[in-house]
Write a protein that holds these residues in place. Structure first.
Motif, mmCIF file in Angstrom:
data_model
loop_
_atom_site.group_PDB
_atom_site.id
_atom_site.type_symbol
_atom_site.label_atom_id
_atom_site.label_comp_id
_atom_site.label_asym_id
_atom_site.label_seq_id
_atom_site.Cartn_x
_atom_site.Cartn_y
_atom_site.Cartn_z
ATOM 1 N N GLU A 13 -7.236 16.888 -19.901
ATOM 2 C CA GLU A 13 -6.452 16.762 -21.136
ATOM 3 C C GLU A 13 -5.658 18.029 -21.413
ATOM 4 O O GLU A 13 -4.517 17.971 -21.869
ATOM 5 C CB GLU A 13 -7.384 16.458 -22.320
ATOM 6 C CG GLU A 13 -7.949 15.046 -22.320
ATOM 7 C CD GLU A 13 -8.720 14.751 -23.595
ATOM 8 O OE1 GLU A 13 -8.888 15.682 -24.407
ATOM 9 O OE2 GLU A 13 -9.128 13.597 -23.782
ATOM 10 N N ASP A 149 -4.070 17.208 -28.697
ATOM 11 C CA ASP A 149 -3.752 16.051 -29.547
ATOM 12 C C ASP A 149 -2.322 16.067 -30.065
ATOM 13 O O ASP A 149 -1.920 15.195 -30.826
ATOM 14 C CB ASP A 149 -4.722 15.984 -30.729
ATOM 15 C CG ASP A 149 -6.150 15.729 -30.292
ATOM 16 O OD1 ASP A 149 -6.333 15.064 -29.260
ATOM 17 O OD2 ASP A 149 -7.079 16.205 -30.971
ATOM 18 N N GLU A 151 1.277 15.319 -29.790
ATOM 19 C CA GLU A 151 2.164 14.465 -29.007
ATOM 20 C C GLU A 151 3.552 15.072 -28.851
ATOM 21 O O GLU A 151 4.111 15.118 -27.768
ATOM 22 C CB GLU A 151 2.261 13.084 -29.664
ATOM 23 C CG GLU A 151 1.028 12.226 -29.482
ATOM 24 C CD GLU A 151 0.738 11.899 -28.026
ATOM 25 O OE1 GLU A 151 1.701 11.748 -27.247
ATOM 26 O OE2 GLU A 151 -0.441 11.811 -27.664
#
Length: 291
Positions: A13, A149, A151
Motif C-alpha cells: 500500500e 488513504d 486518493e
C-alpha cells in the motif's frame, strides 16, 4: 527539473501511495515514469547449490507478485493521466538494482514508500529506501504510510528547512523549482540550536539565521513564489517535526547533510529522524561531488 522519474514498487500500500506521488510529479513536469519491481534473489536462491524445484516455484511466485505490483502502478497511470511510462522487472538485491537503474537510465528523481512489505511497524532504518537515500546521487522522495488513504495528491505548502550549508542549498533549489511548478507556498525554516529561547536581534546567531532565510526568500520571490520565513530556537528535529504537523505541510525538501560536515552520512542526522516520523513526504537531496 525532472524528465525521468523512477517509481520502484513491491505492491504494498505504501508503494502504491508513493506511485501516486510519482505520477503526480511526472504530470506536473511532463516527465516519463519508470516503473520498477525487483525480485529479491536472496529469497529464492542458495549460493551452495543450484535452484531446486522449491526455489523454482518460489521464484515464479515472486515474479508473479512483481508483475502484479507493476500492473498496479500502470493502472494508476492509465486512470489518472496520459503521461508516458516504461515498466521493468529485474532480479537482484533491491537497493542495488534500484541504484543501478537510476544510473543507467539517467533518472532524476526516485519516489518510494518509506515502508514496504515488511509492515508499517518497521522503521525506515535498514530498509531499501534508506539505503537508496544514503547512496543515490539523485534526490529521493520518501512517502510515509500516512498517505496510503490519500486518493488525490495536493501540494499547497512546501517546507524547506535550512542551516545555510551547501547541502541545504541543494535542497533549496529543488524545493523552489517544485513550488514554482505547483504554485505552492514556500516556508523557509531556520532552527537556532538553543535551550534559552530565541536570541536577540543583535545576536550574531540570529543575524546569520535571518540572513540565510532572507537569501532563500529572495530566490523564491524572484520567481513569483509566495514565501514565508521562520526563525526558531530549540531542537532542529523537534521544531521541524512540529512545524510539519502544526502547519499541515504537504512536502518537505531537505539535504541529507548539514553543517556537521559532508562526510557525515544520513544515519543519526536530523533528516533521518524526519524521514522516519514525518506525516508529509520528504525529498532527501544528497550532496554530490559536482555540487
Amino acid at each position: 527539473m525532472y524528465d525521468r522519474i523512477l517509481v520502484p514498487t513491491d505492491g504494498s500500500e505504501n508503494a502504491e501511495a508513493a506511485a501516486r506521488y510519482g505520477c503526480w510529479l511526472a504530470d506536473a513536469f511532463d516527465a516519463t515514469v519508470h516503473i520498477l519491481s525487483v525480485v529479491n534473489i536472496s529469497t529464492y536462491t542458495d549460493q551452495l547449490s543450484d535452484i531446486d524445484e522449491v526455489n523454482r516455484e518460489r521464484r515464479t511466485a515472486l515474479e508473479e507478485r512483481a508483475k502484479e505490483a507493476v500492473t498496479g502502478v500502470e493502472e494508476i497511470l492509465d486512470r489518472t493521466s496520459e503521461i508516458p511510462y516504461k515498466s521493468d522487472i529485474e532480479h537482484g538485491t533491491p537497493y542495488e538494482v534500484i541504484l543501478n537503474y537510476v544510473s543507467e537510465n539517467d533518472i532524476e528523481l526516485t519516489v518510494m514508500g518509506s515502508h514496504g512489505r515488511g509492515g508499517l511497524d518497521r522503521l525506515l532504518l535498514g530498509s531499501v529506501t534508506e539505503r537508496v537515500i544514503r547512496m543515490s546521487d539523485v534526490p529521493v522522495m520518501a512517502v510515509p504510510p500516512t498517505r496510503t488513504d490519500q486518493e488525490a495528491v495536493e501540494c499547497d505548502s512546501i517546507l524547506i528547512p535550512t542551516d545555510g550549508s551547501v547541502a541545504a542549498e541543494a535542497a533549496v533549489t529543488r524545493g523552489i523549482a517544485i513550488a514554482d511548478q505547483l504554485e505552492a507556498t514556500v516556508h523557509v525554516l531556520y532552527i537556532i540550536g538553543s535551550g534559552r529561547g530565541l536570541p536577540t536581534v543583535s545576536d550574531p546567531a540570529r543575524t546569520e539565521a535571518e540572513r540565510v532565510v532572507r537569501s532563500v526568500a529572495d530566490k523564491a520571490e524572484q520567481r513569483g513564489i509566495e514565501v514565508q520565513t521562520h526563525v526558531q530556537a530549540g531542537s532542529p528535529y523537534g521544531n521541524i517535526r512540529n512545524f510539519i504537523t502544526n502547519r499541515g505541510i504537504d512536502l518537505v525538501t531537505m539535504g541529507t547533510h548539514g553543517r556537521s560536515g559532508v562526510k557525515r552520512y544520513l544515519l543519526g542526522s536530523v533528516t533521518e529522524k524526519i524521514l522516519r516520523t514525518s506525516d508529509a513526504p520528504v525529498i532527501a537531496v544528497r550532496l554530490t561531488k559536482s555540487e
